[in-house]
Design an enzyme around this catalytic site. Structure first.
Site, short mmCIF file in Angstrom:
data_model
loop_
_atom_site.label_atom_id
_atom_site.label_comp_id
_atom_site.label_asym_id
_atom_site.label_seq_id
_atom_site.Cartn_x
_atom_site.Cartn_y
_atom_site.Cartn_z
N HIS A 229 -9.09 6.43 15.12
CA HIS A 229 -8.79 5.89 16.45
C HIS A 229 -9.07 6.90 17.57
CE1 HIS A 229 -7.26 1.99 15.38
NE2 HIS A 229 -6.62 2.55 14.35
N GLU A 259 -12.55 -3.48 23.53
CA GLU A 259 -13.75 -2.68 23.78
C GLU A 259 -14.67 -3.41 24.76
OE1 GLU A 259 -12.91 -4.11 20.92
OE2 GLU A 259 -14.64 -4.86 19.81
#
Lengths: 350, 173
Positions: A229, A259
């Site tokens: 992450h 995203e």
């Protein structure tokens, strides 16, 4: 003194008074007349006129109410005494009003004592005005009189000002936190919509075009799964930075989802927006991240749409964004890392 | 009067730094009071008390108008006006101005001036003397609000008060 000797002394003074009158000597007439008067009163047990006058003035000044019958007739019949009594009465009323906080009273009496009290009233009235100004947000008010009170007042206003500034800073901090995406520093989705809606309304009113660019990082889940992450967050930050760098100050961008990013370009045709999107795409393509010795290449897909300002095809900003989303979907389906412009509900071109 | 000789303009105050390189821009207060007192005397002798007061009021008003334009500048905020005025009056040694009451909407103001240029320290005279100041305040307020004001001194050093107090009322049309 025995009554007989008082009588004898009085007779002598009466004789002298006669002589002074006969001799046309006004000064002596005045002196002996006063002495005769005083001695005569003393013989009957009364005080001298001076004593009575002083006592009457004392009573008037120091007692709240003096009854007329308490003032000897010889004093109360004097017009100067009565004027003094009236003035002192007015001053007392004025002082009582001041003590009760009533600053509206007028004092017609002139002179030093009344003047000093009016000066005090004036200071209190000015202080009241300054306090009103502070309550309306003017924290520059300062008092330069009234000694210790002035120091305390000024300190209070300074502290109020500091507290207000601290509160404003805190409010601004929380306001920014509420509208900003913490990872990228871009406006969050809700704030983007607020600003975008306002821009859309303006574009409709003035019949100006605007364009929307949507972008989604390609294969982002894979990057997260393969590199963790932390790297995923870094990729998001770098893409946001490239997007922001390519936009003008008047453009609005935001983090739309995980995203996914969105940008609104006011007064921009779809062709110009396409060129901007292409520059951002290239810029992202050039990002290389070193993750434990292996180079990660990033790409992103873009969808572009336009509200042309001349017609009313779109009723809301959501509809324009939805067109850009459709174009983005096509870019993904056509192989990713490309810009697709929405061109009607079914036809799209890359 | 069409052919005037003495129409006032701010330029007529002259270039003081050029003209008084050694003595500078200040002078003794007694000189100012000497001039004002003698003017008042002669004007009263020639035109009577009421007319002399009118002339002083009008002169003060003209001074207030020029002072507003040339010293205070273009100010639209009332609080800023008061602050600039207080600073200017204090810096120039004219007096210490304070606001007691202000009602912009209804055009009513109460100002006080301590250590006043015109009167503080004068003997008690049983009448208010700051007629010039009354006009001066009227001129300032008229320029700021665009409305006509009537200003009256209600307390004065010369009547035994320690503070000069002025009430300004907008003139109803």
């Amino acid at each position: 003194m025995a009554f007989d000797s008082q009588k004898e002394s009085l007779s002598i003074k009466i004789d002298k008074l006669r002589e002074a009158i006969d001799g046309n000597n006004p000064e002596e007439v005045n002196t002996y007349a006063y002495q005769v008067f005083t001695d005569a009163l003393a013989m009957t047990g009364d005080k001298s006129p001076m004593e009575m006058a002083v006592k009457a003035v004392y009573d008037v000044i120091l007692q709240k109410q003096v009854k007329d019958q308490e003032i000897p007739g010889i004093v109360s019949s004097d017009k100067n005494f009565n004027k003094l009594r009236e003035d002192i009465g007015s001053i007392c009323e004025f002082m009582l009003a001041l003590a009760n906080g009533d600053l509206s009273q007028r004092l017609a009496t002139k002179g030093y004592l009344a003047g000093v009290l009016k000066m005090f009233q004036s200071h209190l009235r000015n202080l009241t005005w300054q306090t009103q100004m502070v309550s309306r947000g003017d924290f520059t008010q300062r008092v330069h009189f009234m000694g210790e009170f002035a120091k305390s007042f000024n300190l209070m206003v300074e502290q109020l000002d500091q507290a207000r500034k601290a509160q404003a800073e805190s409010e601004e901090k929380y306001r920014l936190l509420a509208i900003t995406d913490p990872l990228t520093g871009l406006p969050n989705r809700r704030h983007f919509f607020d600003v975008a809606t306002a821009e859309f309304t303006r574009a409709r009113r003035y019949e100006k075009p605007l364009s929307i660019i949507m972008t989604d990082i390609d294969h982002f889940k894979k990057i997260n799964d393969n590199h963790g992450h932390q790297i995923g967050d870094l990729v998001i930050q770098l893409v946001a930075e490239r997007l922001k760098k390519a936009l003008r100050e008047t453009d609005v961008s935001g983090r739309y989802g995980g995203e996914e990013f969105v940008a609104l370009l006011p007064e921009t045709s779809v062709r110009d927006a396409q060129a901007v999107a292409e520059r951002v795409r290239e810029s992202i393509e050039n990002i290389g991240i070193d993750a434990d010795g292996s180079l990660i290449n990033i790409t992103s897909s873009f969808g572009v749409s336009e509200y042309d300002g001349a017609n009313y095809k779109h009723q809301t900003i959501e509809e324009v964004i939805d067109d850009a989303d459709k174009a983005l979907y096509k870019a993904k389906n056509d192989g990713r890392n490309r810009v697709v412009v929405f061109n009607g509900s079914t036809t799209m071109k890359s | 009067m069409s052919d005037r000789k003495y129409q006032f303009s701010w330029d007529l105050l002259g270039d003081i730094s050029l003209g008084r390189p050694n003595l500078g821009p200040t002078t003794r207060l007694e000189v100012y009071r000497l001039m004002q007192g003698t003017f008042r005397d002669v004007l009263e002798q020639r035109y009577g008390t009421e007319k002399a007061d009118e002339i002083f009021y009008e002169s003060g008003k003209l001074a207030g108008q020029h002072f507003y334009k040339n010293v205070l500048g273009d100010i639209s905020d009332y609080v800023q006006l008061i602050r600039s005025l207080q600073e200017s009056l204090e810096t120039m040694g004219i007096g210490i101005l304070r606001v007691e009451q202000s009602d912009l909407e209804n055009g009513f103001f109460v100002f006080s001036v301590e250590e006043d240029l015109d009167c503080s320290g004068l003997p008690e005279l049983n009448y208010e003397i700051c007629t010039y100041d009354e006009g001066f305040i009227a001129g300032l307020l008229e320029n700021f609000t665009g409305k006509n004001f009537r200003v009256k001194e209600v307390d004065c050093w010369c009547t035994g008060d320690r503070t000069c107090r002025f009430e300004a009322n907008v003139e109803k049309k």
